[in-house]
Design a protein around this motif. Sequence first.
Motif, PDB file in Angstrom:
ATOM      1  N   TYR A  76       4.069  -6.806  -9.141  1.00  0.00           N
ATOM      2  CA  TYR A  76       4.165  -7.850  -8.116  1.00  0.00           C
ATOM      3  C   TYR A  76       4.676  -9.152  -8.704  1.00  0.00           C
ATOM      4  O   TYR A  76       5.348  -9.927  -8.016  1.00  0.00           O
ATOM      5  CB  TYR A  76       2.821  -8.024  -7.405  1.00  0.00           C
ATOM      6  CG  TYR A  76       2.527  -6.807  -6.578  1.00  0.00           C
ATOM      7  CD1 TYR A  76       3.303  -6.544  -5.454  1.00  0.00           C
ATOM      8  CD2 TYR A  76       1.569  -5.893  -6.943  1.00  0.00           C
ATOM      9  CE1 TYR A  76       3.117  -5.394  -4.726  1.00  0.00           C
ATOM     10  CE2 TYR A  76       1.365  -4.739  -6.220  1.00  0.00           C
ATOM     11  CZ  TYR A  76       2.145  -4.496  -5.111  1.00  0.00           C
ATOM     12  OH  TYR A  76       1.964  -3.348  -4.409  1.00  0.00           O
ATOM     13  N   HIS A 117      -4.616   3.293  -9.814  1.00  0.00           N
ATOM     14  CA  HIS A 117      -3.775   4.332  -9.210  1.00  0.00           C
ATOM     15  C   HIS A 117      -2.754   4.868 -10.213  1.00  0.00           C
ATOM     16  O   HIS A 117      -2.092   5.853  -9.942  1.00  0.00           O
ATOM     17  CB  HIS A 117      -3.094   3.860  -7.914  1.00  0.00           C
ATOM     18  CG  HIS A 117      -2.128   2.729  -8.072  1.00  0.00           C
ATOM     19  ND1 HIS A 117      -2.006   1.739  -7.137  1.00  0.00           N
ATOM     20  CD2 HIS A 117      -1.232   2.410  -9.029  1.00  0.00           C
ATOM     21  CE1 HIS A 117      -1.077   0.882  -7.522  1.00  0.00           C
ATOM     22  NE2 HIS A 117      -0.594   1.266  -8.663  1.00  0.00           N
ATOM     23  N   ILE A 164      -2.576  -2.109   0.460  1.00  0.00           N
ATOM     24  CA  ILE A 164      -1.608  -3.103   0.006  1.00  0.00           C
ATOM     25  C   ILE A 164      -0.254  -2.892   0.671  1.00  0.00           C
ATOM     26  O   ILE A 164       0.582  -3.804   0.731  1.00  0.00           O
ATOM     27  CB  ILE A 164      -1.485  -3.084  -1.534  1.00  0.00           C
ATOM     28  CG1 ILE A 164      -1.284  -4.505  -2.044  1.00  0.00           C
ATOM     29  CG2 ILE A 164      -0.331  -2.250  -2.006  1.00  0.00           C
ATOM     30  CD1 ILE A 164      -1.378  -4.597  -3.535  1.00  0.00           C
ATOM     31  N   ALA A 165      -0.026  -1.699   1.182  1.00  0.00           N
ATOM     32  CA  ALA A 165       1.233  -1.473   1.896  1.00  0.00           C
ATOM     33  C   ALA A 165       1.274  -2.287   3.189  1.00  0.00           C
ATOM     34  O   ALA A 165       2.352  -2.534   3.726  1.00  0.00           O
ATOM     35  CB  ALA A 165       1.411   0.010   2.194  1.00  0.00           C
ATOM     36  N   GLY A 174       5.976   4.907  -2.732  1.00  0.00           N
ATOM     37  CA  GLY A 174       4.748   4.318  -3.265  1.00  0.00           C
ATOM     38  C   GLY A 174       3.532   4.777  -2.490  1.00  0.00           C
ATOM     39  O   GLY A 174       2.513   5.174  -3.066  1.00  0.00           O
ATOM     40  N   VAL A 175       3.632   4.758  -1.169  1.00  0.00           N
ATOM     41  CA  VAL A 175       2.484   5.194  -0.375  1.00  0.00           C
ATOM     42  C   VAL A 175       2.220   6.683  -0.594  1.00  0.00           C
ATOM     43  O   VAL A 175       1.067   7.129  -0.602  1.00  0.00           O
ATOM     44  CB  VAL A 175       2.707   4.869   1.116  1.00  0.00           C
ATOM     45  CG1 VAL A 175       1.545   5.336   1.948  1.00  0.00           C
ATOM     46  CG2 VAL A 175       2.910   3.380   1.297  1.00  0.00           C
ATOM     47  N   ALA A 227       0.410   7.032  -3.802  1.00  0.00           N
ATOM     48  CA  ALA A 227      -0.920   6.421  -3.749  1.00  0.00           C
ATOM     49  C   ALA A 227      -1.961   7.459  -3.363  1.00  0.00           C
ATOM     50  O   ALA A 227      -3.152   7.287  -3.607  1.00  0.00           O
ATOM     51  CB  ALA A 227      -0.931   5.274  -2.749  1.00  0.00           C
ATOM     52  N   HIS A 229       2.664  13.068 -10.878  1.00  0.00           N
ATOM     53  CA  HIS A 229       2.455  12.088 -11.938  1.00  0.00           C
ATOM     54  C   HIS A 229       3.245  12.477 -13.187  1.00  0.00           C
ATOM     55  O   HIS A 229       3.286  13.641 -13.558  1.00  0.00           O
ATOM     56  CB  HIS A 229       0.967  11.990 -12.279  1.00  0.00           C
ATOM     57  CG  HIS A 229       0.696  11.110 -13.453  1.00  0.00           C
ATOM     58  ND1 HIS A 229       0.922   9.760 -13.401  1.00  0.00           N
ATOM     59  CD2 HIS A 229       0.276  11.381 -14.698  1.00  0.00           C
ATOM     60  CE1 HIS A 229       0.624   9.235 -14.584  1.00  0.00           C
ATOM     61  NE2 HIS A 229       0.232  10.199 -15.390  1.00  0.00           N
ATOM     62  N   ILE A 266       8.152   9.658 -10.159  1.00  0.00           N
ATOM     63  CA  ILE A 266       7.685   8.306 -10.506  1.00  0.00           C
ATOM     64  C   ILE A 266       8.866   7.450 -10.940  1.00  0.00           C
ATOM     65  O   ILE A 266       8.986   6.280 -10.568  1.00  0.00           O
ATOM     66  CB  ILE A 266       6.614   8.377 -11.613  1.00  0.00           C
ATOM     67  CG1 ILE A 266       5.463   9.283 -11.193  1.00  0.00           C
ATOM     68  CG2 ILE A 266       6.112   6.977 -11.957  1.00  0.00           C
ATOM     69  CD1 ILE A 266       4.786   8.894  -9.915  1.00  0.00           C
ATOM     70  N   HIS A 278      10.584   6.398  -7.859  1.00  0.00           N
ATOM     71  CA  HIS A 278       9.824   5.343  -7.173  1.00  0.00           C
ATOM     72  C   HIS A 278      10.005   3.997  -7.855  1.00  0.00           C
ATOM     73  O   HIS A 278      10.347   3.001  -7.224  1.00  0.00           O
ATOM     74  CB  HIS A 278       8.335   5.703  -7.130  1.00  0.00           C
ATOM     75  CG  HIS A 278       7.435   4.528  -6.910  1.00  0.00           C
ATOM     76  ND1 HIS A 278       7.385   3.857  -5.702  1.00  0.00           N
ATOM     77  CD2 HIS A 278       6.578   3.880  -7.735  1.00  0.00           C
ATOM     78  CE1 HIS A 278       6.524   2.852  -5.812  1.00  0.00           C
ATOM     79  NE2 HIS A 278       6.031   2.834  -7.031  1.00  0.00           N
ATOM     80  N   VAL A 326      11.862   0.407  -6.339  1.00  0.00           N
ATOM     81  CA  VAL A 326      11.248  -0.913  -6.162  1.00  0.00           C
ATOM     82  C   VAL A 326      11.762  -1.933  -7.169  1.00  0.00           C
ATOM     83  O   VAL A 326      11.931  -3.108  -6.843  1.00  0.00           O
ATOM     84  CB  VAL A 326       9.709  -0.853  -6.202  1.00  0.00           C
ATOM     85  CG1 VAL A 326       9.161  -0.385  -4.888  1.00  0.00           C
ATOM     86  CG2 VAL A 326       9.221   0.021  -7.320  1.00  0.00           C
ATOM     87  N   LEU A 327      12.020  -1.483  -8.396  1.00  0.00           N
ATOM     88  CA  LEU A 327      12.405  -2.462  -9.411  1.00  0.00           C
ATOM     89  C   LEU A 327      13.900  -2.724  -9.439  1.00  0.00           C
ATOM     90  O   LEU A 327      14.328  -3.861  -9.599  1.00  0.00           O
ATOM     91  CB  LEU A 327      11.937  -2.010 -10.802  1.00  0.00           C
ATOM     92  CG  LEU A 327      10.469  -2.292 -11.071  1.00  0.00           C
ATOM     93  CD1 LEU A 327      10.070  -1.789 -12.439  1.00  0.00           C
ATOM     94  CD2 LEU A 327      10.186  -3.774 -10.981  1.00  0.00           C
TER      95      LEU A 327
END
Lengths: 204, 559
Positions: free
Chosen positions: B260, B305, B327-328, B370-371, B374, B383, B388, B391, B395-396
């Motif tokens: 974040y 998580h 958080i979503a 992400g959800v 989660a 995992h 991953i 994902h 986001v990044l």
Amino acid sequence: MQGSAVDSQQPIALESTSHGAEEHHPDLRLFGIFMFLVAEAMIFLGLFAAYLTFRSVAPTWPPVGTPKLELLLPGINTLILISSSFVIHKGDDAIRENDVKGMRLWFGITALMGAVFLVGQLYEYFHLEFGLTTNLFASTFYVLTGFHGLHVCFGLFLILAVLWRSRREGHYSNTQKFGIEAAELYWHFVDVIWIVLFGLLYLL
Amino acid sequence: MASADLTHPNAIEPDEPQPWQRFFSFSVDHKVIGIQYLVTSFFFFLIGGALATAVRVELATPEVDFVSRELYNQLFTIHATVMIFLWIVPAGAGFGNYLIPLLIGAKDMAFPKLNAIAFWMIPPAGLLLISSFFVPNGAAASGWTSYPPLSLVNGQWGELIWILSVLLLGTSSILGGINFVTTILKMRIPGMTINDMPLFCWAMLAASILILLSTPVLAGALVLLCFDLMAGTTFFNPTGGGDPIVYQHMFWFYSHPAVYIMILPLFGAISEILPVHSRKPIFGYKAIAYSSIAISLLGLVVWAHHMFTSGTPAWLRMFFMIATMIIAVPTGIKVFGWLATIWGGKLRLNSAMLFAMGFVSMFVVGGLSGVMIASVPFDIHVHDTYFIVAHLHYVLFGGSVFGLYAALYHWFPKMIGRMLNEPWGKVHFVLTFVGFNLCFLPMHYLGLMGMPRRVAEYDPQFATINNLCSIGSYILAFSTIPFLINAVYSWVAGAKAPANPWNALTLEWTVASPPPEHNFVGQPVLKTGPYDYGVAKQGAVRKPISQLKASDILSGSTR
Ligand code: HEM
Ligand SMILES: [Cu+2]
């Protein structure tokens, strides 16, 4: 003395403005130091949490064979550090009355008490029957107290810096006392951390 | 349509061009420091990109052929460390430094010297990290997460340098955070309440709170790791009674908030860019503002998580799964706010806007995966697979990097005083968008099929798709070339930028491009709210953005 930019009352942000009458921001440095101490507190909280986890996961704590900690010397040390917090506050009271001499006296006593604490800590280190790598308890003990000890050193350095600067007439007054308040705030912080640390390592 | 008042006394020309040497000096001017941050971090982005390309060349075929297994591990470790700690985090701080004083009408940050110190920790830390490839046994090779006991048995010197470098970067980040919080809370011009400040400030505030509360915990973990590595303690070594899981907890207590820290500044930037180029007020100012704070507080309690497969007890996994899904919600609030902002707007599809819209759409893909992860049962399945990797890159890269590009296109004219070239910008966008999706979309499938991450060789059945990913990565690498040409050429010889090329309403556009040394002559005056596009007639009484009705904004009826 150089470095007076740090200790003068002018907010740094407006130091070099040249454009006529500016409104003055309140001194933000104490607020900044407070933020810094929040971050510092989080390091300690992280380490405390780690310690508690190690402790709760281990089958016995401290691990079998750990020599018992002596309580007398650290107890006295703790009392010295706690009372030094009141002493340094007297210094703050003094400067509020514009009494630089009084401030210097109380800060001098605080420095002395801090030094005694450090010497006591070192004495304890040299007489303990375990070393850094003896076992997990020993490692956490040395790292936590050592890290705190570094903070005491830094607090001591701040106090000595205040004493050094206050030699000069008029460097501090009841309106110019950022350095004094910063050192005091830091010292209280170091003190509070020690109380928790003492409880965790010696009493719990 | 209201436009910023160009007759404002601040809209003067800068006295004379300032010398370029100031960028190599210990300047305390937040604008110089902001550009120092951005250029330095972009330099490290190129290095991190080169490392990533090397990783993809190795993965283009299932066998180990391009580099050794050992070097491969070093490559992806340093790639991720550079991208996170030397590109996205400092680049966000760079925009924060440049923009925040301008946005709130201040002449500089609260602690300019501290600001310069914070910046100057970054170049040595970065060079240190890169140099670790050349020490005995090479650079750190245990992934950017540096989990013990693995990180304790790989090359000792590389690992030590990694720790020192990250500690230095963390310290820099904390000092920056102190400055941001103080500046945002204490230095706004009179009349700008916290509910009037531009959303970028809210986002930086939220990110800085996270920096202050979580980075120190990482520092604590790294110090303990360093003792294990160098002094023979066993904090994280089970054979000596230690517990590697404690490291994971401490690491993720920082590193989840870190995601974040890396995305919030760009959330803020996008909230500035979309209204300007849609010519509409932001939709749901308060919702977007407060959701930043909600994200940062919730972000502190979801870290495990990342540890669903680390033997975490079931009840704890349940807690972290629910917290993560919650958080979503604030995240979704933002996305809907942005969509409603551009809905019915008069969109200007320039490079900044294209990257901003790319940001929203790519980030949504990453948020959705992400959800999915989660959810504990699903995550146990994927995992440590390429799911991953997919994902985190949506986001990044799709999030943070697209956002950084959007911000660069949007604020370059202000910072440099010259316009970027639009056609080149669009070429850059198309290449980035295509390359990015080609590289990372197929990774979802690879992960679902069970291809593990962080391994140099893989099952030949995945060869074709990996090849596709590698081609995407080459396009992505190539896509920086038009941007670099554009940026360098425009910096030197681009068209001169007016004070307010986008007709924007925030305060930085009321001063010349680039702004004069102390930003504002005297005290700037707020004449409109930051997002009053098409709302206030010139001279009309301004209505605070927080009091506009949602329906007014959505229908665009006020325009
Ligand atoms: C809707 C919001 C999000 C949710 C629910 C979410 C959830 C998760 C979960 C559960 C994992 C762990 C998966 C595993 O290792 O098995 C993960 C990994 C990751 N996420 Fe997210 N995430 C979200 C948003 C973000 C954002 C905004 C970023 C960064 C900008 C991010 C960056 C990462 C990274 C870097 C990893 C991989 C860490 C590693 O193992 O190396 N995520 N995410
Ligand atoms: Cu996470």
